[in-house]
Design an enzyme around this catalytic site. Structure first.
Site, PDB file in Angstrom:
ATOM      1  N   GLY A  42       0.806  -1.216   0.000  1.00  0.00           N
ATOM      2  CA  GLY A  42       0.000   0.000   0.000  1.00  0.00           C
ATOM      3  C   GLY A  42       0.836   1.261   0.000  1.00  0.00           C
ATOM      4  N   ALA A  43       0.192   2.393   0.348  1.00  0.00           N
ATOM      5  CA  ALA A  43       0.819   3.722   0.211  1.00  0.00           C
ATOM      6  C   ALA A  43       1.348   3.846  -1.222  1.00  0.00           C
ATOM      7  CB  ALA A  43       1.923   3.942   1.242  1.00  0.00           C
ATOM      8  N   LEU A  44       0.442   3.614  -2.146  1.00  0.00           N
ATOM      9  CA  LEU A  44       0.838   3.391  -3.544  1.00  0.00           C
ATOM     10  C   LEU A  44       1.345   4.640  -4.243  1.00  0.00           C
ATOM     11  CD1 LEU A  44      -2.061   0.998  -4.616  1.00  0.00           C
ATOM     12  CD2 LEU A  44       0.199   0.423  -3.688  1.00  0.00           C
ATOM     13  N   HIS A  45       2.301   4.407  -5.135  1.00  0.00           N
ATOM     14  CA  HIS A  45       2.863   5.478  -5.959  1.00  0.00           C
ATOM     15  C   HIS A  45       3.047   4.927  -7.375  1.00  0.00           C
ATOM     16  CE1 HIS A  45       6.520   3.185  -5.412  1.00  0.00           C
ATOM     17  NE2 HIS A  45       6.448   3.348  -4.094  1.00  0.00           N
ATOM     18  N   HIS A  48       4.485   1.336  -7.892  1.00  0.00           N
ATOM     19  CA  HIS A  48       3.508   0.243  -7.781  1.00  0.00           C
ATOM     20  C   HIS A  48       2.605   0.204  -9.014  1.00  0.00           C
ATOM     21  CE1 HIS A  48       4.039   1.376  -3.366  1.00  0.00           C
ATOM     22  NE2 HIS A  48       4.370   0.111  -3.358  1.00  0.00           N
ATOM     23  N   LYS A 160      13.320  -2.237  -8.047  1.00  0.00           N
ATOM     24  CA  LYS A 160      13.675  -1.432  -6.868  1.00  0.00           C
ATOM     25  C   LYS A 160      14.130  -2.326  -5.707  1.00  0.00           C
ATOM     26  CE  LYS A 160      13.167   2.021  -3.795  1.00  0.00           C
ATOM     27  NZ  LYS A 160      12.801   1.276  -2.610  1.00  0.00           N
ATOM     28  N   MET A 195      11.185   6.051  -6.427  1.00  0.00           N
ATOM     29  CA  MET A 195       9.930   6.181  -5.667  1.00  0.00           C
ATOM     30  C   MET A 195       9.861   5.097  -4.612  1.00  0.00           C
ATOM     31  SD  MET A 195       7.028   7.272  -8.319  1.00  0.00           S
ATOM     32  CE  MET A 195       7.208   8.755  -9.277  1.00  0.00           C
ATOM     33  N   SER A 197       7.412   4.177  -0.798  1.00  0.00           N
ATOM     34  CA  SER A 197       6.440   4.610   0.217  1.00  0.00           C
ATOM     35  C   SER A 197       7.169   5.285   1.367  1.00  0.00           C
ATOM     36  CB  SER A 197       5.647   3.413   0.734  1.00  0.00           C
ATOM     37  OG  SER A 197       5.076   2.714  -0.349  1.00  0.00           O
ATOM     38  N   ARG A 198       8.402   4.883   1.611  1.00  0.00           N
ATOM     39  CA  ARG A 198       9.162   5.446   2.743  1.00  0.00           C
ATOM     40  C   ARG A 198       9.665   6.864   2.458  1.00  0.00           C
ATOM     41  NH1 ARG A 198      10.746  -0.282   3.511  1.00  0.00           N
ATOM     42  NH2 ARG A 198       9.918  -0.862   5.545  1.00  0.00           N
TER      43      ARG A 198
HETATM   44  P1  AMP Z   1       6.098  -2.461  -1.459  1.00  0.00           P
HETATM   45  O1  AMP Z   1       4.729  -1.891  -1.352  1.00  0.00           O
HETATM   46  O2  AMP Z   1       7.185  -1.524  -1.056  1.00  0.00           O
HETATM   47  O3  AMP Z   1       6.209  -3.838  -0.833  1.00  0.00           O
HETATM   48  O4  AMP Z   1       6.342  -2.690  -3.010  1.00  0.00           O
HETATM   49  C1  AMP Z   1       5.463  -3.489  -3.767  1.00  0.00           C
HETATM   50  C2  AMP Z   1       6.085  -3.740  -5.113  1.00  0.00           C
HETATM   51  O5  AMP Z   1       6.302  -2.495  -5.775  1.00  0.00           O
HETATM   52  C3  AMP Z   1       7.450  -4.429  -5.012  1.00  0.00           C
HETATM   53  O6  AMP Z   1       7.558  -5.391  -6.048  1.00  0.00           O
HETATM   54  C4  AMP Z   1       8.411  -3.294  -5.234  1.00  0.00           C
HETATM   55  O7  AMP Z   1       9.652  -3.678  -5.770  1.00  0.00           O
HETATM   56  C5  AMP Z   1       7.634  -2.440  -6.233  1.00  0.00           C
HETATM   57  N1  AMP Z   1       8.139  -1.065  -6.223  1.00  0.00           N
HETATM   58  C6  AMP Z   1       8.288  -0.253  -5.141  1.00  0.00           C
HETATM   59  N2  AMP Z   1       8.849   0.924  -5.519  1.00  0.00           N
HETATM   60  C7  AMP Z   1       9.066   0.829  -6.850  1.00  0.00           C
HETATM   61  C8  AMP Z   1       9.634   1.707  -7.818  1.00  0.00           C
HETATM   62  N3  AMP Z   1      10.092   2.910  -7.497  1.00  0.00           N
HETATM   63  N4  AMP Z   1       9.696   1.294  -9.097  1.00  0.00           N
HETATM   64  C9  AMP Z   1       9.248   0.052  -9.439  1.00  0.00           C
HETATM   65  N5  AMP Z   1       8.702  -0.822  -8.579  1.00  0.00           N
HETATM   66  C10 AMP Z   1       8.611  -0.441  -7.299  1.00  0.00           C
END
Ligand code: AMP
Length: 297
Positions: A42-45, A48, A160, A195, A197-198
């Site tokens: 979550g906290a999508l950008h 994601h 990432k 990008m 979420s942190r």
């Molecule tokens: P997270 O919500 O951080 O667990 O990320 C979920 C998915 O989104 C994971 O497969 C991450 O590698 C991918 N992701 C997070 N940030 C990026 C980014 N800047 N570019 C591409 N994929 C991302």
């Protein structure tokens, strides 16, 4: 009056129970549709959402999960304060054409007395594995459970989290999970910061300081492009960049084989440059795959 089948004004289904998810996916599968799956916390950008786009382009039906997985956070990490906004996430997912959202509660994924986890070795040990012990055990366990809930044909992960992509690929091979793992490029802010979420934790100053991470990776790439092959020399220059930044603390800067994550001493071919660093209290990771130019004749 439009007779289009667009569901713009309909809600997308948000499923919270595993058995409901499995039943829904069985129906989709019986309809002959391929299922793409995007696991997220979550906290999508846009990072994601790029995975959602990739799935929507390749699969007939796209499921995204939103679940902040407690078992991949270590003691003292940011599980409690991790940003959560399910309504905003669902709105973004709907906009990008996701067909269904899986958003279980913690006790749905980890019912009382659950005690089975995926144990990892090899590729999970260095880099993140060293600085976040137990992290990949949590990641692999939740990803496997989510795969059993959704049973997708393809699942989409971001470069990432490079080591995570290797861990997941290894896990599906080792544990015979019939899913194809797709890895999508890192999506960056216009100034180069990957990008994440942190990034929301960074105040204005730390956000500026955080640019050292992508700049350092670009500098490593530039040194290699200019002919430098000695990793020790490259790492001295990389660390020096961080020395100049207030409140920056490196966990690791590494040049490794992109397939095995074994450290390299001299750059010969394709190399992964990976960084994990704290900017104040925020831990960021980033990486770049570097292709050294072939030797001139
Ligand atoms: P997270 O919500 O951080 O667990 O990320 C979920 C998915 O989104 C994971 O497969 C991450 O590698 C991918 N992701 C997070 N940030 C990026 C980014 N800047 N570019 C591409 N994929 C991302």
């Amino acid at each position: 009056m439009s007779t289009s089948s667009s569901n713009k004004h309909e809600q997308i289904p948000i499923i919270t129970r595993i058995d409901d998810m499995q039943a829904a996916m069985a129906i989709v599968r019986r309809g002959g549709k391929t299922i793409g799956f995007v696991p997220t916390m979550g906290a999508l950008h846009e990072g994601h959402l790029s995975l959602v786009d990739a799935s929507a382009a390749e699969c007939d039906y796209t499921v995204a999960s939103v679940f902040v997985n407690p078992t991949q956070f270590g003691p003292g990490e940011d599980f409690e304060k991790y940003p959560r906004d399910i309504d905003a996430d669902v709105a973004l997912l709907k906009e990008r054409g996701v067909d269904m959202v899986f958003a279980p509660e913690v006790d749905e994924m980890y019912p009382e007395n659950s005690c089975t986890f995926v144990e990892l070795d090899g590729i999970a040990l260095p880099l993140e594995g060293k600085f976040r012990p137990g992290h990949f055990r949590g990641v692999a366990t939740i990803v496997l459970k989510l795969f059993h809930a959704v049973a997708p044909d393809r699942a989409y992960f971001g470069q990432k989290d490079y080591q995570q992509t290797l861990v997941v690929k290894r896990m599906v091979t080792d544990l015979l999970v019939p899913v194809e793992i797709r890895v999508c490029p890192i999506v960056r802010e216009p100034d180069g910061l990957a990008m994440s979420s942190r990034n929301a934790y960074l105040d204005k100053e730390a956000r500026q300081h955080a640019l050292v991470v992508p700049k350092c990776l670009l500098n490593v790439e530039a040194m290699i492009a200019a002919g430098e092959r000695d990793v020790a020399t490259i790492l001295v220059a990389a660390r020096a960049m961080f020395d100049k930044v207030p409140n920056a603390k490196i966990d690791y800067i590494a040049l490794v084989d992109p397939d095995t994550l074994a450290p390299v001493e001299q750059i010969h071919g394709r190399t992964l440059a990976a960084i994990a660093a704290h900017l104040g209290s925020t831990r960021l990771i980033d990486n770049r795959i570097i292709h050294p130019p072939s030797k001139p004749d």
